[in-house]
Design a protein around this motif. Structure first.
Motif, PDB file in Angstrom:
ATOM      1  N   LYS A 324       0.934  -1.283  -0.169  1.00 59.73           N
ATOM      2  CA  LYS A 324      -0.132  -0.063   0.027  1.00 59.73           C
ATOM      3  C   LYS A 324       0.808   1.184   0.037  1.00 59.73           C
ATOM      4  N   ASN A 325       2.204   1.303   0.674  1.00 53.89           N
ATOM      5  CA  ASN A 325       2.744   2.189   0.608  1.00 53.89           C
ATOM      6  C   ASN A 325       3.915   2.006   0.030  1.00 53.89           C
ATOM      7  N   ALA A 326       3.823   1.452  -1.287  1.00 51.71           N
ATOM      8  CA  ALA A 326       5.134   1.287  -2.282  1.00 51.71           C
ATOM      9  C   ALA A 326       5.588   2.428  -2.831  1.00 51.71           C
ATOM     10  N   LEU A 327       7.043   2.574  -3.069  1.00 50.56           N
ATOM     11  CA  LEU A 327       7.594   3.760  -3.458  1.00 50.56           C
ATOM     12  C   LEU A 327       7.020   4.163  -4.656  1.00 50.56           C
ATOM     13  N   ILE A 328       7.014   3.337  -5.485  1.00 50.65           N
ATOM     14  CA  ILE A 328       6.524   3.645  -7.094  1.00 50.65           C
ATOM     15  C   ILE A 328       5.225   4.213  -6.947  1.00 50.65           C
ATOM     16  N   LYS A 329       4.300   3.615  -6.153  1.00 56.52           N
ATOM     17  CA  LYS A 329       2.861   4.167  -5.959  1.00 56.52           C
ATOM     18  C   LYS A 329       3.026   5.648  -5.365  1.00 56.52           C
ATOM     19  N   GLN A 330       4.051   5.712  -4.571  1.00 58.64           N
ATOM     20  CA  GLN A 330       3.981   7.327  -3.869  1.00 58.64           C
ATOM     21  C   GLN A 330       4.455   8.289  -5.090  1.00 58.64           C
ATOM     22  N   TYR A 331       5.474   7.827  -5.748  1.00 54.37           N
ATOM     23  CA  TYR A 331       5.990   8.811  -6.875  1.00 54.37           C
ATOM     24  C   TYR A 331       4.795   9.110  -7.899  1.00 54.37           C
ATOM     25  N   ILE A 332       3.958   7.969  -8.026  1.00 58.26           N
ATOM     26  CA  ILE A 332       3.104   8.340  -9.017  1.00 58.26           C
ATOM     27  C   ILE A 332       1.989   9.239  -8.568  1.00 58.26           C
ATOM     28  N   LYS A 333       1.652   9.030  -7.189  1.00 55.24           N
ATOM     29  CA  LYS A 333       0.866  10.196  -6.734  1.00 55.24           C
ATOM     30  C   LYS A 333       1.353  11.516  -6.680  1.00 55.24           C
ATOM     31  N   LEU A 334       2.548  11.690  -6.292  1.00 51.97           N
ATOM     32  CA  LEU A 334       3.129  12.929  -6.240  1.00 51.97           C
ATOM     33  C   LEU A 334       3.192  13.693  -7.769  1.00 51.97           C
ATOM     34  N   PHE A 335       3.347  12.801  -8.833  1.00 52.07           N
ATOM     35  CA  PHE A 335       3.206  13.438 -10.234  1.00 52.07           C
ATOM     36  C   PHE A 335       2.014  13.733 -10.552  1.00 52.07           C
ATOM     37  N   GLU A 336       0.843  13.096  -9.932  1.00 54.50           N
ATOM     38  CA  GLU A 336      -0.375  13.294 -10.284  1.00 54.50           C
ATOM     39  C   GLU A 336      -0.858  14.621  -9.885  1.00 54.50           C
ATOM     40  N   MET A 337      -0.266  14.995  -8.621  1.00 54.12           N
ATOM     41  CA  MET A 337      -0.628  16.229  -8.015  1.00 54.12           C
ATOM     42  C   MET A 337      -0.213  17.486  -9.072  1.00 54.12           C
ATOM     43  N   ASP A 338       0.799  17.166  -9.773  1.00 53.95           N
ATOM     44  CA  ASP A 338       1.240  18.209 -10.665  1.00 53.95           C
ATOM     45  C   ASP A 338       0.706  17.983 -11.952  1.00 53.95           C
ATOM     46  N   GLU A 339      -0.338  17.203 -12.124  1.00 52.73           N
ATOM     47  CA  GLU A 339      -0.823  16.560 -13.348  1.00 52.73           C
ATOM     48  C   GLU A 339       0.109  15.936 -14.303  1.00 52.73           C
ATOM     49  N   VAL A 340       0.857  15.151 -13.933  1.00 54.10           N
ATOM     50  CA  VAL A 340       1.943  14.591 -14.781  1.00 54.10           C
ATOM     51  C   VAL A 340       1.808  13.038 -14.774  1.00 54.10           C
ATOM     52  N   LYS A 341       1.569  12.260 -15.531  1.00 53.90           N
ATOM     53  CA  LYS A 341       1.648  10.962 -15.426  1.00 53.90           C
ATOM     54  C   LYS A 341       3.257  10.320 -15.565  1.00 53.90           C
ATOM     55  N   LEU A 342       3.295   9.323 -14.484  1.00 52.27           N
ATOM     56  CA  LEU A 342       4.529   8.694 -14.418  1.00 52.27           C
ATOM     57  C   LEU A 342       4.602   7.161 -14.498  1.00 52.27           C
ATOM     58  N   GLU A 343       5.472   6.667 -15.537  1.00 52.19           N
ATOM     59  CA  GLU A 343       5.591   5.398 -15.727  1.00 52.19           C
ATOM     60  C   GLU A 343       6.789   4.670 -15.655  1.00 52.19           C
ATOM     61  N   PHE A 344       6.964   3.478 -15.026  1.00 51.46           N
ATOM     62  CA  PHE A 344       8.238   2.867 -14.955  1.00 51.46           C
ATOM     63  C   PHE A 344       8.302   1.525 -15.957  1.00 51.46           C
ATOM     64  N   GLU A 345       9.199   1.368 -16.773  1.00 58.70           N
ATOM     65  CA  GLU A 345       9.456   0.302 -17.512  1.00 58.70           C
ATOM     66  C   GLU A 345       9.954  -0.852 -16.724  1.00 58.70           C
ATOM     67  N   LYS A 346       9.488  -2.159 -16.987  1.00 57.82           N
ATOM     68  CA  LYS A 346       9.937  -3.440 -16.118  1.00 57.82           C
ATOM     69  C   LYS A 346      11.483  -3.391 -16.024  1.00 57.82           C
ATOM     70  N   ASP A 347      12.169  -3.219 -16.906  1.00 57.60           N
ATOM     71  CA  ASP A 347      13.643  -3.138 -16.942  1.00 57.60           C
ATOM     72  C   ASP A 347      14.207  -2.212 -15.981  1.00 57.60           C
ATOM     73  N   ALA A 348      13.626  -1.078 -15.820  1.00 61.58           N
ATOM     74  CA  ALA A 348      13.781   0.083 -14.928  1.00 61.58           C
ATOM     75  C   ALA A 348      13.559  -0.537 -13.501  1.00 61.58           C
ATOM     76  N   LEU A 349      12.530  -1.257 -13.259  1.00 57.55           N
ATOM     77  CA  LEU A 349      12.159  -1.746 -11.823  1.00 57.55           C
ATOM     78  C   LEU A 349      13.474  -2.828 -11.576  1.00 57.55           C
ATOM     79  N   LYS A 350      13.737  -3.579 -12.461  1.00 58.18           N
ATOM     80  CA  LYS A 350      14.649  -4.912 -12.062  1.00 58.18           C
ATOM     81  C   LYS A 350      16.259  -4.062 -11.817  1.00 58.18           C
ATOM     82  N   GLU A 351      16.381  -2.912 -12.703  1.00 51.27           N
ATOM     83  CA  GLU A 351      17.764  -2.256 -12.404  1.00 51.27           C
ATOM     84  C   GLU A 351      17.658  -1.745 -10.910  1.00 51.27           C
ATOM     85  N   LEU A 352      16.440  -1.098 -10.703  1.00 49.84           N
ATOM     86  CA  LEU A 352      16.667  -0.519  -9.339  1.00 49.84           C
ATOM     87  C   LEU A 352      16.651  -1.584  -8.197  1.00 49.84           C
ATOM     88  N   ALA A 353      16.210  -2.728  -8.462  1.00 48.45           N
ATOM     89  CA  ALA A 353      16.368  -3.800  -7.506  1.00 48.45           C
ATOM     90  C   ALA A 353      17.807  -4.565  -7.478  1.00 48.45           C
TER      91      ALA A 353
END
Length: 405
Positions: A324-353
């Protein structure tokens, strides 16, 4: 301005339960009403325990399955540890709230928990999540800052003071709270032989912990700090406080291997996989912990032992996206507040890991990695209004700019 506290039950002054202050004592509305009932014969004094039990039922006891379901929403993996903690918490609060339902002389002991797992595997998060959804106060202490009474550092009893502060001064509420003591492995003795000199931050701390973990009435200073002669002290009974201790216990695997007769030296040894390491640590027994440096008396009071596995790359990806408090969800919400859509590609998530695993700080390393990557993008965020920003593997590697469409 300090809060007025009832001298009879420890309740703080609230709108619903105001406290009357006299010259030498304070009493709350609930205690006045109870005294009136007793004096008029409507309520026998012997019924006090039953009154207390009914008052405590404000916390609804969740079943182990319900507790685990809550933990599943915030903690990825660690199935065994979540089950152990859920059962321990359920039995603990059942023991407090429902002990009067069966009228016999059987005494139920509390089930304190020891969590063993590498840093960033979720030990503290488990305790925080449980306390949040049970609406009970939680105090988190670091064992490395504790010393025996009378030495420089925090007295062990100060962790009880923190719990009282977390309960807003309500003693009764604090007496059914949870205390999480982290880094408990750092106060292990250096050897199995008892020290003949004073060990103020190792075995001495373990000895001091025994009293409060088992259950006793502790005198704690109302505002924390050290106790002084003549200072008013609050009396807190730790009998119904649940203690959860956690630690990484580096080197414990070697003790278990030696016990099982495994040869850990020499040439041509097969390198153990992470799965093998997890299997080894899950075989931990009390004797292994004694050899590590915990005193037998303390281990005997930590009745339930749960081991947490090291987080895998796949687990890291799930941690980034699912809770529920996942970091990606938090960033998506922060971007939405500025009316910006944020997306992460699968390879990007794997690289972060991969980056988080390389840092060897567990899941807690994810935030600092993301903050570093997203800093420049967040700085220019208003420019991307009504656009979609896509984070790629190259962005995580800092070789390219994010895609904007």
């Amino acid at each position: 301005m300090s809060k007025i506290i009832c001298d009879f039950c420890g309740a703080t002054d609230t709108k619903d339960n105001p406290v009357i202050a006299g010259d030498n004592a304070c009493i709350c509305r609930a205690c006045v009403n109870a005294a009136h009932e007793i004096m008029n014969g409507n309520l026998p004094i012997e019924e006090n325990n039953k009154i207390e039990a009914s008052e405590l039922k404000e916390i609804k006891i969740k079943t182990p399955a319900e507790l685990k379901k809550i933990l599943d929403e915030y903690v990825i993996g660690q199935e065994r540890a979540k089950k152990v903690l859920s059962v321990a918490v359920y039995n603990h609060y059942k023991r407090i709230f429902r002990h009067h339902e069966i009228d016999d002389d059987t005494e139920l002991n509390k089930s304190n928990v020891l969590l063993i797992g590498p840093t960033g595997s979720g030990k503290t998060l488990l305790a925080q999540t449980i306390s949040k959804y049970l609406d009970v106060p939680l105090a988190i202490a670091d064992a490395t800052s504790l010393t025996e009474a009378g030495y420089v550092g925090d007295d062990v009893e100060n962790v009880v003071t923190r719990l009282v502060q977390a309960a807003d001064g309500d003693i009764k509420k604090a007496e059914r709270g949870i205390i999480f003591i982290d880094e408990v492995d750092k106060v292990a003795r250096m050897s199995e032989n008892r020290s003949i000199t004073r060990d103020v931050s190792g075995e001495g701390v373990q000895q001091a912990l025994l009293k409060i973990v088992e259950g006793s009435v502790v005198n704690v200073p109302p505002k924390g700090g050290r106790k002084h002669p003549g200072q008013d002290a609050l009396q807190v009974d730790t009998t119904n406080i649940l203690f959860i201790c956690g630690g990484a216990f580096d080197g414990l695997e070697d003790i278990i291997k030696k016990k099982e007769g495994a040869n850990i030296l020499g040439f041509n040894q097969d390198k153990k996989t992470k799965n093998d390491q997890d299997k080894i640590i899950s075989k931990v027994e009390t004797d292994d912990l004694v050899k590590y440096g915990l005193i037998p008396e303390l281990i005997g009071r930590l009745h339930m032992i749960a081991t947490l596995n090291e987080i895998t790359e796949d687990d890291m990806v799930h941690i980034l996206t699912e809770p529920k408090n996942a970091l990606i969800k938090q960033y998506i919400k922060l971007f939405e507040m500025d009316e910006v859509k944020l997306e992460f590609e699968k390879d990007a998530l794997k690289e972060l890991a991969k980056l988080a695993i390389a840092r060897k700080t567990g899941a807690r390393g994810l935030r600092s990695i993301l903050e570093d990557i997203m800093l420049d993008i967040m700085f220019d965020l208003p420019k991307y209004k009504n656009k979609t920003v896509t984070i790629t593997k190259e962005v995580v590697q800092k070789t390219e700019e994010p895609k904007v469409a």
